[in-house]
Motif scaffolding. Structure first.
Motif, PDB file in Angstrom:
ATOM      1  N   ASN A  71       0.833  -1.211   0.000  1.00 31.23           N
ATOM      2  CA  ASN A  71       0.000   0.000   0.000  1.00 31.23           C
ATOM      3  C   ASN A  71       0.863   1.255   0.000  1.00 31.23           C
ATOM      4  N   PHE A  72       1.940   1.224   0.776  1.00 31.61           N
ATOM      5  CA  PHE A  72       2.830   2.387   0.847  1.00 31.61           C
ATOM      6  C   PHE A  72       3.509   2.617  -0.503  1.00 31.61           C
ATOM      7  N   SER A  73       3.953   1.553  -1.155  1.00 33.36           N
ATOM      8  CA  SER A  73       4.583   1.685  -2.471  1.00 33.36           C
ATOM      9  C   SER A  73       3.590   2.202  -3.506  1.00 33.36           C
ATOM     10  N   LEU A 113      -2.481  12.562  -0.716  1.00 36.33           N
ATOM     11  CA  LEU A 113      -1.582  11.406  -0.780  1.00 36.33           C
ATOM     12  C   LEU A 113      -0.483  11.502   0.272  1.00 36.33           C
ATOM     13  N   GLY A 114      -0.076  12.739   0.604  1.00 35.37           N
ATOM     14  CA  GLY A 114       0.888  12.915   1.686  1.00 35.37           C
ATOM     15  C   GLY A 114       0.317  12.454   3.017  1.00 35.37           C
ATOM     16  N   ALA A 115      -0.962  12.776   3.256  1.00 34.26           N
ATOM     17  CA  ALA A 115      -1.635  12.313   4.479  1.00 34.26           C
ATOM     18  C   ALA A 115      -1.711  10.790   4.501  1.00 34.26           C
ATOM     19  N   THR A 116      -1.998  10.191   3.343  1.00 35.82           N
ATOM     20  CA  THR A 116      -2.048   8.722   3.237  1.00 35.82           C
ATOM     21  C   THR A 116      -0.708   8.111   3.630  1.00 35.82           C
ATOM     22  N   LEU A 150      -7.484  -0.582   8.314  1.00 33.43           N
ATOM     23  CA  LEU A 150      -6.400   0.368   8.540  1.00 33.43           C
ATOM     24  C   LEU A 150      -5.888   0.957   7.224  1.00 33.43           C
ATOM     25  N   ALA A 151      -5.785   0.100   6.201  1.00 39.00           N
ATOM     26  CA  ALA A 151      -5.315   0.571   4.897  1.00 39.00           C
ATOM     27  C   ALA A 151      -6.322   1.530   4.264  1.00 39.00           C
ATOM     28  N   VAL A 152      -7.599   1.147   4.277  1.00 39.96           N
ATOM     29  CA  VAL A 152      -8.643   2.004   3.695  1.00 39.96           C
ATOM     30  C   VAL A 152      -8.721   3.330   4.452  1.00 39.96           C
ATOM     31  N   GLY A 153      -8.647   3.265   5.780  1.00 41.41           N
ATOM     32  CA  GLY A 153      -8.669   4.478   6.595  1.00 41.41           C
ATOM     33  C   GLY A 153      -7.516   5.408   6.256  1.00 41.41           C
ATOM     34  N   SER A 154      -6.336   4.838   6.022  1.00 41.86           N
ATOM     35  CA  SER A 154      -5.171   5.642   5.660  1.00 41.86           C
ATOM     36  C   SER A 154      -5.372   6.346   4.318  1.00 41.86           C
ATOM     37  N   TRP A 155      -6.022   5.670   3.382  1.00 45.52           N
ATOM     38  CA  TRP A 155      -6.223   6.236   2.045  1.00 45.52           C
ATOM     39  C   TRP A 155      -7.284   7.333   2.026  1.00 45.52           C
ATOM     40  N   VAL A 156      -8.342   7.193   2.826  1.00 41.76           N
ATOM     41  CA  VAL A 156      -9.491   8.100   2.683  1.00 41.76           C
ATOM     42  C   VAL A 156      -9.578   9.176   3.762  1.00 41.76           C
ATOM     43  N   SER A 157      -8.879   8.998   4.886  1.00 41.94           N
ATOM     44  CA  SER A 157      -9.076   9.915   6.021  1.00 41.94           C
ATOM     45  C   SER A 157      -8.655  11.348   5.715  1.00 41.94           C
ATOM     46  N   GLY A 158      -7.692  11.528   4.833  1.00 40.57           N
ATOM     47  CA  GLY A 158      -7.234  12.887   4.540  1.00 40.57           C
ATOM     48  C   GLY A 158      -8.041  13.610   3.479  1.00 40.57           C
ATOM     49  N   ILE A 159      -8.928  12.895   2.778  1.00 38.05           N
ATOM     50  CA  ILE A 159      -9.631  13.488   1.630  1.00 38.05           C
ATOM     51  C   ILE A 159     -10.489  14.696   2.011  1.00 38.05           C
ATOM     52  N   PRO A 160     -11.436  14.570   2.969  1.00 36.04           N
ATOM     53  CA  PRO A 160     -12.291  15.734   3.264  1.00 36.04           C
ATOM     54  C   PRO A 160     -11.519  16.924   3.817  1.00 36.04           C
ATOM     55  N   VAL A 161     -10.530  16.661   4.673  1.00 29.52           N
ATOM     56  CA  VAL A 161      -9.761  17.754   5.278  1.00 29.52           C
ATOM     57  C   VAL A 161      -8.956  18.495   4.219  1.00 29.52           C
ATOM     58  N   GLN A 162      -8.307  17.757   3.331  1.00 25.93           N
ATOM     59  CA  GLN A 162      -7.461  18.404   2.327  1.00 25.93           C
ATOM     60  C   GLN A 162      -8.283  19.131   1.270  1.00 25.93           C
TER      61      GLN A 162
END
Length: 314
Positions: A71-73, A113-116, A150-162
């Protein structure tokens, strides 16, 4: 080059197009830089894609640690693709103009993507904490469902804030220079172009930076302080060496990424300079994605073994 403007309220001119200065101060090196960045882009795409492929093909790597690494790659590939293609086009065509809409889109995706990446690095640290400090409960805690969440949360959590932060930044009036002294649209150089006092808009930027950079970094530090204390209590030197080997690659990536990002976004505005910002941004936007596959493959025996298997089969 023509730059569109339209009259806003009063005598304020609203800039409709920016100019990314990038490496324009190095006119004799444009071709050389294009070649270097082209090679870097190929290395990043190839190296990170190879990690994604290996971790999915080899059954021995179907573990939480390598699931998060894949996921990180993947995020690294997306992250660098937001900036590097635009840099290459500017170097090749010498057209440095970018519309306000494209600038906003680039900045929004860059920070999403930086937040991810920040959250994925924190999740990877927590995974290592559970694996080393609670090995008996590791299969129960880091089950497939938990890893996916955890992976899905990492990908989507920054979307609304950014998205909200980008809208806030680009709601400002830009009545001064149109020249962005950077090679992509980022918050500090954009704020420098805004009219009047921007301090009220800088506070949310710091809060978001604390949320997405400082909090994951503190979580990583807390995890590794527990990990190191546990490793030092291991009865055998071989066990210590194996545990340190597993964690050292991740720590190296964390230091490179978070170190440069923290200095860029959390240092006082008075200490900001265009040259320093550009230099630091090279670390977390280009160098870390390039070194990530090398760090994880060269320092990880499981990945090297899996790669050898694939090459032998081919």
């Amino acid at each position: 080059m023509k730059h569109e403007k339209k009259k806003g309220e009063g005598n304020i001119s609203t800039v409709m197009q920016f100019v990314l200065l990038g490496f324009s101060d190095l006119p004799n090196l444009q071709g050389f830089l294009f070649g270097v960045f082209s090679m870097v882009y190929v290395i990043i795409i190839f190296g990170n894609s190879l990690i994604v492929i290996i971790t999915n093909l080899d059954p021995a790597l179907r573990k939480p640690m390598y699931f998060f690494l894949a996921n990180f790659s993947s995020s690294e590939i997306c992250y660098v693709s937001v900036t590097l293609p635009r840099i290459l086009v500017s170097l090749w065509t010498q057209d440095r103009g970018i519309s306000m809409l494209n600038c906003a889109i680039q900045m929004c995706f860059l920070h999403m993507l930086g937040a991810t990446e920040c959250f994925l690095l924190a999740v990877m640290a927590c995974d290592r904490y559970v694996a080393i400090c609670n090995p008996l409960h590791y299969p129960l805690i880091m089950n497939q469902r938990m890893c996916t969440q955890l992976a899905v949360g990492s990908w989507v959590s920054g979307i609304p804030v950014q998205i909200g932060q980008t809208c806030q930044i680009f709601s400002l009036h830009f009545c001064g220079s149109k020249l962005i002294n950077h090679f992509y649209c980022d918050i500090p150089p954009i704020l420098r172009l805004a009219c009047g006092d921007t301090s009220a808009h800088e506070i949310p930027v710091y809060l978001v930076a604390v949320l997405f950079v400082a909090v994951p970094f503190m979580l990583i530090l807390a995890s590794y302080s527990k990990i190191i204390s546990t490793i030092l209590r291991l009865p055998t030197a071989q066990g210590c060496a194996k545990a340190f080997s597993t964690c050292s690659s991740h720590l190296l990536v964390v230091v490179l990424f978070f170190g440069s990002a923290t200095i860029t976004y959390l240092r006082p505005k008075s200490n900001h300079s265009a040259r320093t910002d550009k230099l630091l941004s090279l670390f977390y936007t280009i160098l870390t994605p390039m070194f990530n596959p090398m760090i994880y493959s060269l320092r990880n025996k499981d990945v090297i073994t899996a790669l050898k298997k694939i090459l032998i089969k081919k």
